[in-house]
Design a protein around this motif. Structure first.
Motif, PDB file in Angstrom:
ATOM      1  N   PHE A  33      -4.749  -5.794   0.605  1.00  0.00           N
ATOM      2  CA  PHE A  33      -4.864  -4.379   0.367  1.00  0.00           C
ATOM      3  C   PHE A  33      -5.016  -3.710   1.159  1.00  0.00           C
ATOM      4  O   PHE A  33      -4.825  -2.511   1.046  1.00  0.00           O
TER       5      PHE A  33
ATOM      6  N   ALA B  45     -13.317   0.951  -2.175  1.00  0.00           N
ATOM      7  CA  ALA B  45     -13.110   0.332  -3.000  1.00  0.00           C
ATOM      8  C   ALA B  45     -14.338   0.430  -3.583  1.00  0.00           C
ATOM      9  O   ALA B  45     -14.655   1.020  -5.322  1.00  0.00           O
TER      10      ALA B  45
ATOM     11  N   MET C 119      -5.429  -3.069 -12.490  1.00  0.00           N
ATOM     12  CA  MET C 119      -5.642  -4.675 -11.660  1.00  0.00           C
ATOM     13  C   MET C 119      -6.117  -5.478 -12.548  1.00  0.00           C
ATOM     14  O   MET C 119      -7.417  -5.174 -12.524  1.00  0.00           O
TER      15      MET C 119
ATOM     16  N   VAL D  14      -8.158  -0.757  -8.598  1.00  0.00           N
ATOM     17  CA  VAL D  14      -6.907   0.332  -8.750  1.00  0.00           C
ATOM     18  C   VAL D  14      -7.187   0.225 -10.364  1.00  0.00           C
ATOM     19  O   VAL D  14      -6.405  -0.926 -10.922  1.00  0.00           O
TER      20      VAL D  14
ATOM     21  N   ILE E  71      -6.710 -11.069  -3.043  1.00  0.00           N
ATOM     22  CA  ILE E  71      -7.037 -10.221  -2.527  1.00  0.00           C
ATOM     23  C   ILE E  71      -7.540 -10.449  -1.220  1.00  0.00           C
ATOM     24  O   ILE E  71      -9.154 -10.483  -0.867  1.00  0.00           O
TER      25      ILE E  71
ATOM     26  N   SER F 255     -11.925  -0.681   3.577  1.00  0.00           N
ATOM     27  CA  SER F 255     -11.714  -0.886   2.766  1.00  0.00           C
ATOM     28  C   SER F 255     -12.481  -1.427   1.200  1.00  0.00           C
ATOM     29  O   SER F 255     -12.697  -0.590   0.181  1.00  0.00           O
ATOM     30  N   TYR F 256     -12.926  -1.912   1.853  1.00  0.00           N
ATOM     31  CA  TYR F 256     -14.206  -3.068   0.864  1.00  0.00           C
ATOM     32  C   TYR F 256     -15.144  -2.062   0.068  1.00  0.00           C
ATOM     33  O   TYR F 256     -15.602  -1.558  -0.709  1.00  0.00           O
TER      34      TYR F 256
ATOM     35  N   LEU G 142       0.797  -1.026   0.252  1.00  0.00           N
ATOM     36  CA  LEU G 142       0.057   0.027  -0.265  1.00  0.00           C
ATOM     37  C   LEU G 142       0.678   1.105  -0.011  1.00  0.00           C
ATOM     38  O   LEU G 142       2.611   1.681  -0.015  1.00  0.00           O
TER      39      LEU G 142
ATOM     40  N   ILE H 192      -9.214  -8.211   1.887  1.00  0.00           N
ATOM     41  CA  ILE H 192      -9.709  -6.523   1.576  1.00  0.00           C
ATOM     42  C   ILE H 192     -10.935  -6.431   2.438  1.00  0.00           C
ATOM     43  O   ILE H 192     -11.479  -7.409   3.499  1.00  0.00           O
TER      44      ILE H 192
ATOM     45  N   TRP I  61      -2.370  -9.959  -1.601  1.00  0.00           N
ATOM     46  CA  TRP I  61      -1.918  -9.180  -1.724  1.00  0.00           C
ATOM     47  C   TRP I  61      -3.439  -8.471  -0.267  1.00  0.00           C
ATOM     48  O   TRP I  61      -4.678  -8.587  -0.669  1.00  0.00           O
TER      49      TRP I  61
ATOM     50  N   GLU J 140     -11.092 -12.508  -4.351  1.00  0.00           N
ATOM     51  CA  GLU J 140     -11.233 -11.321  -3.650  1.00  0.00           C
ATOM     52  C   GLU J 140     -12.007 -11.970  -2.076  1.00  0.00           C
ATOM     53  O   GLU J 140     -13.083 -12.422  -2.547  1.00  0.00           O
TER      54      GLU J 140
END
Length: 176
Positions: free
Chosen positions: A113, A54, A69, A66, A44, A50-51, A8, A46, A111, A74
């Motif tokens: 995230f 996003a 991406m 992103v 990912i 943050s979800y 990040l 998350i 990741w 997920e």
């Protein structure tokens, strides 16, 4: 075993968001190593906040969270959400056991995230293997810090670093 990589943007004074949740200070004028990173990961992790952030960002940017991406598996970690977008997997309850199981499955690296709470929990349990920090040349003065108080020191080994002409410094560490 797959690695969990916390990747990040961070301000020089250690914040991942400004005091009002803003991230308008993050550079997006070039790749900054993202495409190489994307080739390493296929999953990912998350957290809920943050979800939601996003998803809102994606709605305003042609579906992209992103730029560039690729599609990833997920996992959204939340004890309050009841459903997530199609294709995403909601994890509630004993998420640490689930994370350990996912790390053992075949695939590329994972990741991490975002989500300060999720990051904190994974760091405390030793489930984060590497840190990829894009240190932006800005001092925010306040906001959401990347790391919360830890009970122990966490030794890091520098794996790679790169300095960009904008002043952004990319740092890649192995934990432990």
């Amino acid at each position: 075993m797959r690695k969990v990589i916390l990747g990040l943007a961070i301000s020089l004074d250690g914040f991942i968001e400004g005091p009002n949740g803003e991230y308008d200070w993050c550079f997006n004028d070039q790749d900054y190593g993202l495409n190489d990173f994307f080739s390493r990961v296929d999953t990912i992790f998350i957290g809920r906040k943050s979800y939601e952030m996003a998803q809102q960002h994606a709605e305003n940017n042609n579906g992209e969270v992103v730029p560039g991406m690729p599609r990833m598996k997920e996992y959204v970690f939340s004890n309050t959400l009841k459903d997530v977008k199609e294709g995403a997997i909601l994890i509630a309850g004993d998420s640490l056991a689930e994370i350990r199981s996912i790390k053992e499955q075949p695939g590329k690296d994972i990741w991490l995230f975002g989500g300060a709470s999720l990051t904190d929990a994974l760091m405390k349990e030793g489930l984060v293997d590497e840190l990829w920090l894009s240190v932006h040349p800005i001092i925010l003065g306040a906001g959401k810090p990347l790391f919360r108080m830890q009970d122990n020191r966490t030794p890091l080994t520098l794996l790679d670093s790169k300095t960009y002409n904008t002043g952004l410094v990319s740092l890649w560490y192995k934990i432990g």
